[in-house]
Write an enzyme that holds these catalytic residues in place. Structure first.
Site, PDB file in Angstrom:
ATOM      1  N   PRO A 180      -1.586  -5.376   4.176  1.00  0.00           N
ATOM      2  CA  PRO A 180      -1.147  -5.990   2.910  1.00  0.00           C
ATOM      3  C   PRO A 180      -1.523  -5.207   1.657  1.00  0.00           C
ATOM      4  O   PRO A 180      -2.330  -5.663   0.842  1.00  0.00           O
ATOM      5  CB  PRO A 180      -1.833  -7.359   2.950  1.00  0.00           C
ATOM      6  CG  PRO A 180      -3.099  -7.113   3.707  1.00  0.00           C
ATOM      7  CD  PRO A 180      -2.751  -6.089   4.757  1.00  0.00           C
ATOM      8  N   CYS A 181      -0.888  -4.064   1.465  1.00  0.00           N
ATOM      9  CA  CYS A 181      -1.156  -3.281   0.256  1.00  0.00           C
ATOM     10  C   CYS A 181      -0.703  -4.012  -1.005  1.00  0.00           C
ATOM     11  O   CYS A 181      -1.163  -3.702  -2.105  1.00  0.00           O
ATOM     12  CB  CYS A 181      -0.513  -1.901   0.351  1.00  0.00           C
ATOM     13  SG  CYS A 181       1.251  -1.908   0.710  1.00  0.00           S
ATOM     14  N   HIS A 182       0.185  -5.005  -0.852  1.00  0.00           N
ATOM     15  CA  HIS A 182       0.640  -5.774  -2.011  1.00  0.00           C
ATOM     16  C   HIS A 182      -0.474  -6.650  -2.588  1.00  0.00           C
ATOM     17  O   HIS A 182      -0.325  -7.195  -3.680  1.00  0.00           O
ATOM     18  CB  HIS A 182       1.836  -6.648  -1.627  1.00  0.00           C
ATOM     19  CG  HIS A 182       1.556  -7.600  -0.498  1.00  0.00           C
ATOM     20  ND1 HIS A 182       1.664  -7.240   0.822  1.00  0.00           N
ATOM     21  CD2 HIS A 182       1.151  -8.908  -0.496  1.00  0.00           C
ATOM     22  CE1 HIS A 182       1.350  -8.275   1.590  1.00  0.00           C
ATOM     23  NE2 HIS A 182       1.031  -9.296   0.813  1.00  0.00           N
TER      24      HIS A 182
END
Length: 276
Positions: free
Chosen positions: A239-241
């Site tokens: 989950p780089c977001h």
């Protein structure tokens, strides 16, 4: 235009026009539907109402979001898997490519890929026998990057083999008994460490680049953390977001700030009950 395309377009419209507080009629007109049919379609595929999505978008963000997420991270650390939030590293297991596999450049590896509709837009997914090796919102580089990472592999299309990755992320059922999703990724030791750290950020929460760096015991490596996040091969599942700037600004995202805010907002409210 498919139903999924309409919902993704509507979400992007809401993100870009949030300051104008568009009406249901205006949003529906944007995707060429009547307000009645658009409301029902949005609820069915996005899991919430357009009004609620807009409300979450316009709530205080940035610093306030970071402060709230910091408390969530503390709670999840104290409570472990018994906490109320599903810990992402329990839902997803990351396995790095071995040195031998890297040296062989994917020789004898069978990779299957597919493009699937999602409420956030179409996604490209590729899997090996050991797990998801790439996931991305559709762009023209997805196949090229897959070939670059696994140049000697055998690659074929299979929607049936890749659908589980999409279903695993977008399904609200976390007790299906199918076990965690497996990832099979290639990266440097530092990149792998950063990606593992991202898995510890609970859904709906965020952390700053500096906080991720501190969690790795390398507080001065925020810039290197940002570079590792930018190299993330598996969107959403890693989950780089969920990483933003210390100032509260969104920070970078391969598919742009509108898509990043769409993902954050959808994820934050995905478990809320839908009220038509």
């Amino acid at each position: 235009m498919s139903d999924y395309d309409r919902i993704a377009s509507a979400m992007a419209y809401l993100v870009e026009r949030a300051i104008d507080q568009p009406s249901l009629e205006e949003i529906a007109a944007h995707v060429h539907l009547s307000p009645y049919h658009f409301q029902r379609l949005f609820c069915r595929w996005a899991g919430t109402t357009p009004k609620r999505f807009l409300q979450v978008l316009t709530l205080e963000r940035g610093k306030g979001l970071l402060d709230n997420s910091r408390s969530l991270l503390d709670v999840s650390h104290e409570l472990g898997l018994s906490g109320s939030s599903r810990l992402h590293d329990h839902f997803v297991q990351l396995e790095a490519v071995t040195p031998g596999e890297y040296k062989n450049r994917g020789k004898d590896v069978q990779i299957e890929y597919g493009v699937h509709p999602t409420p956030l837009g179409p996604m490209f997914v590729a899997v090996t026998l050991r797990g998801v090796c790439r996931a991305a919102f559709m762009d023209f580089n997805s196949m090229d990057e897959l070939h670059n990472d696994w140049p000697l592999s055998s690659i074929r299309e299979s929607l049936a083999s890749t659908r589980h990755a999409i279903d695993g992320f977008f399904s609200s059922d976390t007790t299906s008994g199918q076990g965690p999703l497996s990832l099979h990724v290639t990266g440097t030791n530092f990149q792998i460490a950063v990606w593992r750290a991202l898995l510890k950020i609970p859904p709906g929460a965020v952390a700053s680049y500096a906080e991720v760096a501190r969690s790795l015991g390398a507080p001065k490596s925020a810039r290197a953390v940002g570079n590792a996040i930018g190299a993330n091969p598996v969107a959403l599942l890693i989950p780089c977001h969920r990483v933003i700037q210390q100032s509260g600004a969104l920070g970078g995202y391969r598919w742009g700030p509108t898509k990043k805010l769409m993902v954050q907002t959808w994820e934050k409210m995905r478990d809320e009950p839908v009220a038509l």
